[in-house]
Structure formats: C-alpha cells, structure tokens
Design a protein around this motif. Structure first.
Motif, PDB file in Angstrom:
ATOM      1  N   ASP A  75      71.641  -5.391-107.378  1.00  0.00           N
ATOM      2  CA  ASP A  75      71.514  -5.474-108.838  1.00  0.00           C
ATOM      3  C   ASP A  75      72.694  -6.168-109.511  1.00  0.00           C
ATOM      4  N   GLY A  76      73.686  -6.586-108.718  1.00  0.00           N
ATOM      5  CA  GLY A  76      74.797  -7.335-109.283  1.00  0.00           C
ATOM      6  C   GLY A  76      75.891  -6.497-109.907  1.00  0.00           C
ATOM      7  N   ILE A  77      75.828  -5.176-109.736  1.00  0.00           N
ATOM      8  CA  ILE A  77      76.894  -4.322-110.266  1.00  0.00           C
ATOM      9  C   ILE A  77      78.124  -4.410-109.365  1.00  0.00           C
ATOM     10  N   PHE A  78      77.893  -4.411-108.044  1.00  0.00           N
ATOM     11  CA  PHE A  78      78.964  -4.667-107.078  1.00  0.00           C
ATOM     12  C   PHE A  78      78.828  -6.100-106.564  1.00  0.00           C
ATOM     13  N   GLU A  79      79.954  -6.696-106.241  1.00  0.00           N
ATOM     14  CA  GLU A  79      79.937  -7.990-105.578  1.00  0.00           C
ATOM     15  C   GLU A  79      79.622  -7.837-104.100  1.00  0.00           C
ATOM     16  N   ALA A  80      80.088  -6.747-103.509  1.00  0.00           N
ATOM     17  CA  ALA A  80      79.884  -6.544-102.074  1.00  0.00           C
ATOM     18  C   ALA A  80      80.084  -5.074-101.725  1.00  0.00           C
ATOM     19  N   SER A  81      79.473  -4.688-100.621  1.00  0.00           N
ATOM     20  CA  SER A  81      79.748  -3.403 -99.987  1.00  0.00           C
ATOM     21  C   SER A  81      79.830  -3.687 -98.491  1.00  0.00           C
ATOM     22  N   TYR A  82      80.077  -2.645 -97.708  1.00  0.00           N
ATOM     23  CA  TYR A  82      80.188  -2.833 -96.265  1.00  0.00           C
ATOM     24  C   TYR A  82      79.395  -1.739 -95.592  1.00  0.00           C
ATOM     25  N   LEU A  83      78.439  -2.123 -94.773  1.00  0.00           N
ATOM     26  CA  LEU A  83      77.619  -1.127 -94.082  1.00  0.00           C
ATOM     27  C   LEU A  83      78.497  -0.211 -93.233  1.00  0.00           C
ATOM     28  N   TYR A  84      78.288   1.082 -93.395  1.00  0.00           N
ATOM     29  CA  TYR A  84      79.055   2.071 -92.633  1.00  0.00           C
ATOM     30  C   TYR A  84      78.060   3.022 -91.984  1.00  0.00           C
ATOM     31  N   PRO A  85      77.517   2.630 -90.817  1.00  0.00           N
ATOM     32  CA  PRO A  85      76.417   3.392 -90.219  1.00  0.00           C
ATOM     33  C   PRO A  85      76.851   4.781 -89.764  1.00  0.00           C
ATOM     34  N   THR A  86      75.908   5.724 -89.841  1.00  0.00           N
ATOM     35  CA  THR A  86      76.189   7.092 -89.390  1.00  0.00           C
ATOM     36  C   THR A  86      75.957   7.234 -87.891  1.00  0.00           C
ATOM     37  N   LYS A  87      74.806   6.779 -87.404  1.00  0.00           N
ATOM     38  CA  LYS A  87      74.497   6.741 -85.972  1.00  0.00           C
ATOM     39  C   LYS A  87      74.696   8.093 -85.284  1.00  0.00           C
ATOM     40  N   GLY A  88      74.146   9.144 -85.895  1.00  0.00           N
ATOM     41  CA  GLY A  88      74.237  10.457 -85.264  1.00  0.00           C
ATOM     42  C   GLY A  88      73.621  10.497 -83.885  1.00  0.00           C
ATOM     43  N   ASP A  89      72.569   9.671 -83.664  1.00  0.00           N
ATOM     44  CA  ASP A  89      71.936   9.652 -82.350  1.00  0.00           C
ATOM     45  C   ASP A  89      72.893   9.146 -81.273  1.00  0.00           C
ATOM     46  N   GLU A  90      73.765   8.184 -81.640  1.00  0.00           N
ATOM     47  CA  GLU A  90      74.723   7.667 -80.657  1.00  0.00           C
ATOM     48  C   GLU A  90      75.831   8.681 -80.375  1.00  0.00           C
ATOM     49  N   VAL A  91      76.165   9.488 -81.381  1.00  0.00           N
ATOM     50  CA  VAL A  91      77.141  10.561 -81.165  1.00  0.00           C
ATOM     51  C   VAL A  91      76.594  11.562 -80.152  1.00  0.00           C
ATOM     52  N   ILE A  92      75.319  11.922 -80.325  1.00  0.00           N
ATOM     53  CA  ILE A  92      74.678  12.863 -79.409  1.00  0.00           C
ATOM     54  C   ILE A  92      74.602  12.282 -78.002  1.00  0.00           C
ATOM     55  N   ALA A  93      74.256  10.985 -77.911  1.00  0.00           N
ATOM     56  CA  ALA A  93      74.154  10.347 -76.595  1.00  0.00           C
ATOM     57  C   ALA A  93      75.507  10.355 -75.881  1.00  0.00           C
ATOM     58  N   LEU A  94      76.580  10.094 -76.649  1.00  0.00           N
ATOM     59  CA  LEU A  94      77.926  10.123 -76.072  1.00  0.00           C
ATOM     60  C   LEU A  94      78.268  11.535 -75.602  1.00  0.00           C
ATOM     61  N   ALA A  95      77.951  12.528 -76.411  1.00  0.00           N
ATOM     62  CA  ALA A  95      78.232  13.919 -76.036  1.00  0.00           C
ATOM     63  C   ALA A  95      77.504  14.306 -74.752  1.00  0.00           C
TER      64      ALA A  95
END
Length: 339
Positions: free
Chosen positions: A225-245
């Motif tokens: 919507d043009g309110i921010f110029e940019a953001s940065y994806l910050y994935p949660t990836k809980g499934d990868e945390v579980i796989a690592l565990a």
C-alpha cells in the motif's frame, strides 16, 4: 486516518503467535522435550530439574538465561536456540534468520534509495537482544562506505508498536530533519508512522521494517500500500525447528547453525509475495481441517465397529462423510499444484 484505522491492530504479536502455533503442533508426544517462550532463568532451571529430553529456547536478551542454558547443556540436555542467541557457546544448535545480513541488506537498500546522500534515524529492538544488536551492526556496516549518509538519531523501542511511537516522538523532539526511518521490525516502523501522524509532522518520511507478515494490515500489506518502502521477510518455520529437534533426539546428523532463507520485500514483489503467503495459509488450513475430520471419522468408525461386534448397531460410515473428505482432499491437492 483511514490508513491508521486499517492497519492499527494488525501488527500485534503475529510473528510470535505464528511460530508458537507451528511449534506446538508436535507429533512425537512420547518425548518430553520442548520449551518455547521468551524464557527466564528459573523457568529453564525448572525444566532441567524435571529432566526434559530437549529444550527449545528463544531468549529475550543475550545474557538473560545464559547460565541456565549452560547448566542444561552441561547436564547433557540438548538445547536449541530459536531465533535468538545467548552470549554463551554452550548450545546444541541454532535455527533462525541471519539478522546481520538483514540489517546489512536494509542498509544497502536505503543507501541506494537515497543515492548515497541523506539523513536516517534508527529505531531498534529490545536492548541487549541478539536480533537488535546484529541488525544494527549489519546496517551500520552497509552504510559505512557512504560518507553522505548520516544516522542522526537512534532510539530503542522494545519491538512493540507503543515502543515505536514513543521512540519516534523522542526523535521528533530532537530533530525533524531526516529522510528515512530504519526500524528493526514492522511494529516499530508502524509505531513511528503513527507518531509522525499524531504530531502532525508535515514532512513525508520513508519507513522500513522487518517481519513481512501476511496478516491483515501486516508488513506485506503496508509495503504493497506504499506506507512502508520495504520490509524483510522473517520466516517462522516452526516445522523446521521440529525437524531439527527430532534429528537431535534420534541421533541423526544435523547442522549446528541453521539459517533460514529470507528476502527483502519492496513494492515490486509485495503483492505477489502476499498472494503466495495467503495461498499457503489456505492450504495449511484445509489440511488441518482434513486431519480433524479424518480423526473424527476414524473415531466414529471405531465406535461403530465396537458396537457392531457387540451386536447392537450396523457398521457404516456415512457417504456424506466420504464426500466431505474427498472434496477437502481435492481442494488441497489443486491448490498445492497451482502453488
């Protein structure tokens, strides 16, 4: 005001809640192995004393729970640091984003947008937390080659919208002569935007954040919507945390430091990224619904089967139930193939 109303409630704790939801979907219930919260010392010690098999910890600050983490590690309990680090090297594995790279990428983006000349303010996350320290360091390294860029003010905002509002108000009392706001997450950036509107500042600042959530009014929408110029994806990836565990618990090979892939979001890719993220969420919702219905139908089947053996009722599974399951499965498969 319409923008304020539209986005006001969107940036609460969606990142934390999303990752919590992903992590608590744990199939291996016979393991007593996880803690996911912004933990404090005595809570970790309590889990150690209970003899858990593994700890997943996301510490608020570098030094907040280092001693407890070291105690767990020394007792042979595997410790996964999720998203944030401590100031100790005694941990089993880390999984999360590379916050230094995020800060550096955002610094490079702002430097390019300003063509190497301009004034920037920084609103940082919680003091002493590893994401705040690393994003700041990466950002400063990125703009170092540009003598025409100045960071004219820096204030802490503890990751929350209200913190961003108060930080921006303090900055605006010092100076209103700047071009860009580099905020360490989208909530802080949104708070800065709100504060400038509340103080009726006539200058149009440009805002950047981090998280890029696909929630209504979240970072992806704010960029689109043009309110921010940019953001940065910050994935949660809980499934990868579980796989690592599970790899650690099953004594399988694993990497000690696991960095999640991510990317910068601008108006060039915000709409497409938002569409893809919401499609993925719909697919996940369909699969979750399917799993629940399968569980219910199996439970009904087992009940009927038991009753059938006792001679009380005929054994049957309603045809409508089969059709419901088939429709859900077909929908999930179609969306998966399109995605």
């Amino acid at each position: 005001c319409r923008s304020l109303c539209k986005h006001k409630s969107a940036l609460g704790s969606s990142y934390t809640q999303k990752s919590r939801n992903q992590i608590t979907l744990i199939p291996a219930s016979h393991y007593s192995w996880y803690l996911y919260k912004l933990a404090i010392d005595h809570e970790v010690n309590q889990f150690i004393d209970e003899g858990v098999d593994l700890l997943i910890i996301s510490p608020n600050q570098l030094s907040a729970i280092s001693k407890a983490v070291e105690r767990a590690y020394d007792k042979g309990i595997p410790v996964i640091l999720y998203d944030r680090k401590t100031n100790s090297d005694k941990y089993t594995a880390f999984i999360g984003c590379d916050n230094y790279t995020i800060g550096k990428s955002m610094g490079t983006f702002i430097a390019q947008q300003l063509q190497g000349e301009g004034r920037i303010v920084e609103i940082s996350g919680l003091e002493g937390s590893s994401p705040a320290l690393e994003r700041h360091r990466g950002f400063m390294d990125a703009i170092k080659p540009y003598p025409g860029l100045q960071v004219v003010a820096s204030e802490g905002g503890n990751w929350k919208e209200e913190g961003g509002i108060q930080a921006m108000k303090r900055i605006l009392k010092q100076t209103q002569d700047f071009d860009y706001v580099f905020a360490h997450n989208d909530r802080l950036a949104w708070g800065a935007y709100v504060a400038a509107r509340q103080m009726r500042v006539k200058r149009n600042y440009k805002y950047t954040g981090v998280d890029g959530m696909a929630t209504e009014g979240g970072g992806l929408e704010l960029v689109r919507d043009g309110i921010f110029e940019a953001s940065y994806l910050y994935p949660t990836k809980g499934d990868e945390v579980i796989a690592l565990a599970m790899k650690i618990l099953k004594h399988q090979p694993y990497e000690r430091d696991n960095y999640l892939s991510t990317s910068i979001i601008t108006q060039a890719n915000a709409a497409l990224t938002l569409m893809e993220a919401r499609d993925a969420e719909r697919q996940a919702h369909n699969l979750k619904t399917l799993h629940k219905q399968v569980d219910q139908y199996l439970s009904d089947y087992n009940s009927q089967n038991h009753a059938h053996r006792s001679g009380s009722v005929p054994l049957c599974l309603p045809r409508s139930s089969c059709f419901d399951l088939q429709r859900l499965f077909d929908k999930s498969e179609t969306e998966r193939k399109i995605g």
